[in-house]
Design a protein around this motif. Sequence first.
Motif, PDB file in Angstrom:
ATOM      1  N   LYS A  93       0.848  -1.264   0.039  1.00 46.96           N
ATOM      2  CA  LYS A  93      -0.052   0.067  -0.118  1.00 46.96           C
ATOM      3  C   LYS A  93       0.814   1.278   0.121  1.00 46.96           C
ATOM      4  O   LYS A  93       0.547   2.119  -0.869  1.00 46.96           O
ATOM      5  N   SER A 133       0.986   3.924  -3.103  1.00 46.67           N
ATOM      6  CA  SER A 133       0.444   5.236  -2.683  1.00 46.67           C
ATOM      7  C   SER A 133       1.687   6.276  -3.057  1.00 46.67           C
ATOM      8  O   SER A 133       1.285   7.351  -3.655  1.00 46.67           O
ATOM      9  N   THR A 172       0.766   9.029  -6.112  1.00 47.34           N
ATOM     10  CA  THR A 172       1.108  10.447  -5.703  1.00 47.34           C
ATOM     11  C   THR A 172       2.164  10.954  -6.750  1.00 47.34           C
ATOM     12  O   THR A 172       1.934  12.256  -7.301  1.00 47.34           O
ATOM     13  N   PRO A 230      -3.748   9.519  -3.311  1.00 45.89           N
ATOM     14  CA  PRO A 230      -4.047   8.027  -2.770  1.00 45.89           C
ATOM     15  C   PRO A 230      -5.028   7.832  -1.791  1.00 45.89           C
ATOM     16  O   PRO A 230      -5.257   6.774  -1.504  1.00 45.89           O
ATOM     17  N   ASN A 231      -5.339   8.962  -1.136  1.00 43.94           N
ATOM     18  CA  ASN A 231      -6.100   9.212  -0.185  1.00 43.94           C
ATOM     19  C   ASN A 231      -7.772   9.240  -0.677  1.00 43.94           C
ATOM     20  O   ASN A 231      -8.664   8.829  -0.060  1.00 43.94           O
ATOM     21  N   TRP A 243      -9.047   2.020  -0.684  1.00 45.72           N
ATOM     22  CA  TRP A 243      -8.123   1.069  -0.263  1.00 45.72           C
ATOM     23  C   TRP A 243      -9.077   0.180   0.543  1.00 45.72           C
ATOM     24  O   TRP A 243      -9.743   0.807   1.484  1.00 45.72           O
ATOM     25  N   ILE A 293       3.982  11.010   0.811  1.00 42.25           N
ATOM     26  CA  ILE A 293       2.635  10.718   0.941  1.00 42.25           C
ATOM     27  C   ILE A 293       2.113  10.638   2.496  1.00 42.25           C
ATOM     28  O   ILE A 293       1.109  10.419   2.821  1.00 42.25           O
TER      29      ILE A 293
END
Length: 353
Positions: free
Chosen positions: A172, A176, A180, A186-187, A192, A331
């Motif tokens: 992950k 991520s 980015t 990625p959020n 996820w 990140i």
Amino acid sequence: MTVTRRRLFRAALGIGAAAPLGFIGARTFGASRVASAPVIDAPICHVAAPIVLSPRRPIRFAWSGTGVCTSAVPVAVHRGYFDKHGLDVEIVNFSGAQDQILESIATGKTDAGVSFALQWLKPLEEGLKVSFTTGVHGGCIRLLAGSKSGITQVAHLRGKTIGTTSMVSASKNFYSIQLTKLGIDPNSEVQWRAYPGDLLGLALQKGEIQAIADADPNVALLEKRSKGELVTIDTNLDGPYKNLSCCVLGIRNNLIQEDRDAAAALTQAILDAAEHVANDPADAGVVFGKYSTVPPEDLADMLRTHTHHHHPSTPDLKDELAVYISDMKLIGVLKPSTDPARFANRIYANVLT
């Protein structure tokens, strides 16, 4: 659960049940109490002469037993590399999260372990007293997608849901970072979801996720068993990561400070074993197969896709760690104030010179 020496010996020889060690629970076995094949000499290019301790040093080594990429650990046991360097190693198996291994080392319950650098950096930033003495290999993290999904590169994941085994997994973290760098948050721009490894394929089939980020052996098996329905679209050997270590050897700082010779011998044993894996992946597959239901030939095929010749113990490892530290800041996992070069210097120990 109590495990007798006889049962461990039988397990080491492949007699009886062959469930993966990582799924059985916490167990231990001593290197001096396990049948070992003769050492196949690996190149020793990191020190002028082999390190052989006398008297032998007892070492408790933390190992998860699930990642085939850590095959250097059981190879060091079964092919005599720990013995060769005067170490009496007891393997302590952890079936839980990788950060439990790091905590066990930092608190003195074990002395050393191997795992993903990307998964260990945050706890180390928070102050755990463990240092990396060598990289072990590169590769083993992959991203899978359906062959008919239209997802053929990381950039296609915007708006998609990615399955992984943990919300703090190295996979992950790695993807991520890649998202980015492509300008994808990625959020907020991907979702996820965490599943047990053996359910990731089913989750994708049901449409709950559109891609899988995980490590070998799970991703390799998912792809092989899908018979073409799943394909690898990216790995951590693509781009600038092809020359970086993926997993590292961490040793508790107290051991390095109090018995540097033991730390050096342990590091050299893992380096020798890593070379063995690189030079004879078929044999390494047989060794790891003692703790897995996956056929040794399949394990060997996975090992051939990794870079087990890449295991820097020199200060070059600091440069590799600084890359990961910078990426983890990107990140938001590591603090904005963390200086990559300074942090890398703090968590690296050159024990071989």
